[in-house]
Write a protein that holds these residues in place. Structure first.
Motif, PDB file in Angstrom:
ATOM      1  N   PRO A  10       0.758  -1.136   0.098  1.00 13.84           N
ATOM      2  CA  PRO A  10      -0.045  -0.014   0.004  1.00 13.84           C
ATOM      3  C   PRO A  10       0.926   1.355   0.057  1.00 13.84           C
ATOM      4  CG  PRO A  10      -0.688  -1.369   1.643  1.00 13.84           C
ATOM      5  CD  PRO A  10       0.625  -1.923   1.190  1.00 13.84           C
ATOM      6  N   ALA A  11       0.341   2.313  -0.723  1.00  8.66           N
ATOM      7  CA  ALA A  11       1.065   3.660  -0.756  1.00  8.66           C
ATOM      8  C   ALA A  11       1.370   3.966   0.765  1.00  8.66           C
ATOM      9  CB  ALA A  11       0.183   4.658  -1.372  1.00  8.66           C
ATOM     10  N   ALA A  12       0.670   3.897   1.607  1.00  9.24           N
ATOM     11  CA  ALA A  12       0.906   4.562   2.899  1.00  9.24           C
ATOM     12  C   ALA A  12       1.821   3.785   3.539  1.00  9.24           C
ATOM     13  CB  ALA A  12      -0.407   4.365   3.729  1.00  9.24           C
ATOM     14  N   TRP A  13       2.158   2.579   3.290  1.00 10.53           N
ATOM     15  CA  TRP A  13       3.160   1.626   3.763  1.00 10.53           C
ATOM     16  C   TRP A  13       4.560   2.102   3.380  1.00 10.53           C
ATOM     17  CZ3 TRP A  13       7.421  -1.315   2.405  1.00 10.53           C
ATOM     18  CH2 TRP A  13       7.913  -2.318   3.417  1.00 10.53           C
ATOM     19  N   THR A  14       4.766   2.190   2.048  1.00  7.99           N
ATOM     20  CA  THR A  14       5.561   2.675   1.368  1.00  7.99           C
ATOM     21  C   THR A  14       6.228   4.122   1.805  1.00  7.99           C
ATOM     22  OG1 THR A  14       5.045   1.730  -0.578  1.00  7.99           O
ATOM     23  CG2 THR A  14       6.744   3.250  -1.007  1.00  7.99           C
ATOM     24  N   THR A  15       5.232   4.876   2.112  1.00 11.92           N
ATOM     25  CA  THR A  15       5.472   6.350   2.757  1.00 11.92           C
ATOM     26  C   THR A  15       6.090   6.108   4.141  1.00 11.92           C
ATOM     27  OG1 THR A  15       3.734   7.291   1.475  1.00 11.92           O
ATOM     28  CG2 THR A  15       4.868   8.433   3.392  1.00 11.92           C
ATOM     29  N   ARG A  16       5.543   5.497   4.939  1.00 11.67           N
ATOM     30  CA  ARG A  16       5.962   5.114   6.193  1.00 11.67           C
ATOM     31  C   ARG A  16       7.569   4.568   6.237  1.00 11.67           C
ATOM     32  NH1 ARG A  16       0.605   3.623   7.323  1.00 11.67           N
ATOM     33  NH2 ARG A  16       1.504   1.461   7.367  1.00 11.67           N
ATOM     34  N   ALA A  17       7.719   3.510   5.475  1.00 17.13           N
ATOM     35  CA  ALA A  17       9.082   2.959   5.301  1.00 17.13           C
ATOM     36  C   ALA A  17      10.175   3.980   4.845  1.00 17.13           C
ATOM     37  CB  ALA A  17       8.957   1.704   4.345  1.00 17.13           C
ATOM     38  N   LEU A  19      10.284   7.391   5.100  1.00 17.06           N
ATOM     39  CA  LEU A  19      10.129   8.157   5.925  1.00 17.06           C
ATOM     40  C   LEU A  19      11.106   7.728   7.300  1.00 17.06           C
ATOM     41  CD1 LEU A  19       9.469  11.154   7.177  1.00 17.06           C
ATOM     42  CD2 LEU A  19       7.575  10.174   8.250  1.00 17.06           C
ATOM     43  N   PHE A  20      10.885   6.465   7.552  1.00 15.94           N
ATOM     44  CA  PHE A  20      11.637   5.783   8.675  1.00 15.94           C
ATOM     45  C   PHE A  20      13.280   5.637   8.282  1.00 15.94           C
ATOM     46  CE2 PHE A  20      13.466   2.167  10.634  1.00 15.94           C
ATOM     47  CZ  PHE A  20      13.428   2.433  12.038  1.00 15.94           C
ATOM     48  N   SER A  21      13.391   5.347   6.809  1.00 15.32           N
ATOM     49  CA  SER A  21      14.605   5.385   6.215  1.00 15.32           C
ATOM     50  C   SER A  21      15.254   6.746   6.444  1.00 15.32           C
ATOM     51  CB  SER A  21      14.583   4.743   4.871  1.00 15.32           C
ATOM     52  OG  SER A  21      15.919   4.903   4.410  1.00 15.32           O
ATOM     53  N   ALA A 148      13.945  16.504   1.593  1.00 14.40           N
ATOM     54  CA  ALA A 148      13.734  15.236   0.837  1.00 14.40           C
ATOM     55  C   ALA A 148      12.385  14.910   0.514  1.00 14.40           C
ATOM     56  CB  ALA A 148      14.334  13.979   1.689  1.00 14.40           C
ATOM     57  N   THR A 149      12.132  14.174  -0.570  1.00 15.08           N
ATOM     58  CA  THR A 149      10.830  13.822  -0.977  1.00 15.08           C
ATOM     59  C   THR A 149      10.680  12.234  -0.689  1.00 15.08           C
ATOM     60  OG1 THR A 149      10.739  15.518  -2.681  1.00 15.08           O
ATOM     61  CG2 THR A 149       9.149  13.822  -2.974  1.00 15.08           C
ATOM     62  N   LEU A 150       9.717  11.820  -0.266  1.00  9.98           N
ATOM     63  CA  LEU A 150       9.232  10.388  -0.028  1.00  9.98           C
ATOM     64  C   LEU A 150       8.899   9.758  -1.078  1.00  9.98           C
ATOM     65  CD1 LEU A 150       7.495  10.944   3.622  1.00  9.98           C
ATOM     66  CD2 LEU A 150      10.043  10.710   2.978  1.00  9.98           C
ATOM     67  N   ALA A 151       9.091   8.149  -0.887  1.00  5.53           N
ATOM     68  CA  ALA A 151       8.370   7.532  -2.143  1.00  5.53           C
ATOM     69  C   ALA A 151       6.979   7.959  -2.456  1.00  5.53           C
ATOM     70  CB  ALA A 151       8.665   6.272  -1.798  1.00  5.53           C
ATOM     71  N   GLY A 152       6.354   8.216  -1.404  1.00  2.00           N
ATOM     72  CA  GLY A 152       4.659   8.275  -1.703  1.00  2.00           C
ATOM     73  C   GLY A 152       4.591   9.907  -2.204  1.00  2.00           C
TER      74      GLY A 152
END
Length: 603
Positions: A10-17, A19-21, A148-152
């Motif tokens: 899910p897009a939300a999961w990608t964004t959180r991952a 951001l955590f990185s 920085a720009t997140l994946a989402g």
């Protein structure tokens, strides 16, 4: 694995991952939980400039800014903010931290303490956020900023803080940086003997930085700079009537009979490098109570009145002051850059009235480098006996019988001979030897055999690498513990950033970290010195060459105008020695030694 075999996230999961990185990049650590226990401190609003507003966006319409996430590693702290659509900001580095002026979003009011070692406070109100740092910032030192720009597709602002960081705003953000306004002088009418001054001739001069030639391959952390003698910083002038070595009273009362309706004037402030003096003029009969805490000093006054008043960004040591009517008096809050304890970070003295006045003066000195300089009671200068240890093959030492022997420790006074170490308010090699001798005497009286790597002002070898190796070689099986004593220093340009005590350890032995923790805990507890924590991100030759639990303590900064005075004070050095000796004793009786547990008796 083929693309069709990958289950889409899910897009939300990608964004959180992502951001955590970003948050964890080089700064592993837990997310900082928001705190709502303290009300926000009012912060002056900054008027936005036209260029800060992105065309076509509704200013603050449903967009918020705040609730930062933070992580820390090796004394550095990273703070991450989400940037909503159309949000712009200005960055202003100051002596007290970084100010962020936000446009295009509603700032979420919040006050938090301790985002990490690099950010000791967070205050958000109006359209402004203040990230409080325990060291001053310049346009390029002490911080870094990037986006920085997140994946989402989300955008984040990354702010890194640390006393050794260099860079400031990244290339794409430099247009957003605004220089800090010049600081004002003292309020008109401040009495001369309330001021804190330092004569220009007594300021420390810049030490020479040419390194002594060393063999190739010696780690940079072991390089010794050839420092010339510098003039020690002059102490702040003593307060009238102040007695040296006396503890600050937590309660007291101004002389004279109380008057109904007596008013409290705004505080008067004076500055010294690294220290701020706050003076409260107390009408006759005013009672006071001082309450040091994590966010500053609270002064509870009874028998006086004042309207609600406040000021922000006052000095590097005083972030804000605030008057609040409270019951039969006034509550005064002095918000500081670093937490206070009953022993450290502040001093106070009730001073008699000036000629022609009936107002006593409560003079409060605030500096994170202030420590406890009062004499230790005689009973606290004695250690409980350390039990003897069973003799085993390869064990040391001075035998008490056929089966028991005294535990043996090595104390290493750093530097010596032609190598002075840091030179400022004190000479490192001299203070290190002084403290080592005091520690030796305390431990010997408790039944511990102590070996000093040097008893006089000398080197162990003319070559620096060989000198360090000979010191480390004394930490061999048969000896229980090894501790090296040093004094820290920074160049004059950054001298105000360095103060307090830190303890180093390397992974030379599985128990070295626990030894360092006991030393740090006991020393800061006895001295009240600012704790810089435990360090192990550099390999130190005198530690990595030891085969037993080993640590290195930096007992203060000779380059800091306040911490340097601590190192010149005999009572402080007594407290330092007692703290070190207690830490070593605790390690011995709890089994944090090369030979395992010594026994629990006398713990």
């Amino acid at each position: 694995m083929r693309p069709k075999d990958v289950t889409p996230r899910p897009a939300a999961w990608t964004t959180r991952a992502a951001l955590f990185s970003l948050l964890s990049c080089g700064l592993p650590g837990a997310w900082a939980a928001p705190s709502s226990s303290s009300p926000p401190v009012p912060v002056a609003r900054a008027a936005p400039t036209p260029q800060d507003v992105t065309p076509g966006t509704a200013r603050g319409a449903g967009v918020t800014f705040g609730q930062p996430r933070a992580s820390s590693d090796s004394g550095k702290t990273r703070v991450v903010f989400d940037l909503g659509r159309g949000v712009t900001y200005g960055l202003t580095p100051t002596a007290g931290g970084l100010r962020v002026d936000v446009v295009g979003a509603r700032v979420l009011p919040q006050t938090r303490v301790g985002l990490g070692p690099g950010v000791t406070g967070y205050r958000a109100s109006g359209q402004q956020v203040l990230l409080v740092t325990p060291f001053p910032l310049s346009l390029s030192d002490g911080w870094r900023a990037s986006e920085a720009t997140l994946a989402g597709g989300g955008r984040v602002l990354l702010l890194d803080f640390g006393p050794t960081l260099v860079g400031g705003a990244g290339a794409g953000l430099r247009a957003r940086v605004r220089p800090a306004p010049p600081s004002g002088g003292l309020p008109p009418g401040t009495p001369q003997n309330d001021r804190v001054t330092l004569a220009a001739s007594s300021r420390p001069s810049s030490p020479a930085t040419a390194p002594i030639p060393l063999p190739a391959g010696l780690p940079p952390s072991d390089v010794v700079s050839a420092t010339s003698q510098v003039t020690p910083p002059a102490p702040p002038p003593p307060l009238p009537g102040q007695e040296g070595g006396q503890p600050s009273a937590l309660t007291g009362q101004a002389r004279g009979a109380r008057r109904v309706g007596a008013a409290l004037a705004p505080p008067r402030l004076g500055q010294n490098p690294g220290l701020t003096r706050v003076v409260l003029d107390l009408p006759p009969g005013t009672r006071y109570r001082l309450v040091p805490g994590r966010v500053g000093l609270r002064v509870e006054l009874t028998g006086v009145s004042a309207p609600a008043l406040s000021a922000q960004n006052v000095t590097p040591e005083v972030r804000a002051w605030r008057y609040e009517p409270a019951g039969e008096g006034v509550s005064v809050t002095l918000a500081t850059a670093a937490p206070l304890t009953e022993r450290g970070g502040w001093r106070a003295q009730l001073v008699p009235p000036l000629d022609g006045s009936d107002h006593s003066r409560l003079a409060i000195d605030l500096s994170p480098a202030l420590a406890d300089l009062t004499p230790l009671p005689a009973r606290e200068r004695v250690l409980a006996a350390v039990p003897a240890t069973p003799v085993s093959p390869g064990t040391a030492i001075l035998a008490l019988s056929t089966s028991l022997a005294k535990p043996r420790v090595v104390i290493d006074p750093g530097h010596g001979g032609r190598d002075p170490g840091g030179v400022g308010a004190v000479v490192e090699k001299e203070v290190a030897l002084d403290v080592a001798r005091r520690v030796r005497d305390l431990l010997r009286a408790a039944g511990v055999e102590v070996v000093l790597t040097r008893e006089t002002d000398r080197e162990l070898a003319p070559d620096k690498a060989a000198d360090l190796n000979r010191r480390a070689a004394l930490g061999t099986p048969g000896t229980q513990l090894f501790l090296s004593i040093h004094v820290n220093a920074l160049p004059t340009a950054s001298a105000l950033r360095g103060y307090g005590v830190e303890t180093w350890w390397n992974r030379n032995h599985p128990l070295s970290g626990r030894l360092a923790a006991l030393i740090q805990q006991n020393v800061t507890g006895v001295t009240g010195a600012f704790s810089r924590g435990l360090k192990n991100d550099r390999s130190l030759a005198v530690l990595r060459g030891s085969r037993i639990p080993a640590a290195l303590i930096e007992i203060g900064y000779t380059s800091h105008p306040v911490d340097g005075l601590n190192l010149r004070d005999g009572h402080y050095l007594d407290r330092m020695a007692v703290g070190i000796a207690r830490g070593i004793r605790e390690a011995l009786v709890t089994g944090i030694t090369a030979g395992g547990a010594v026994g629990g008796a006398g713990k």
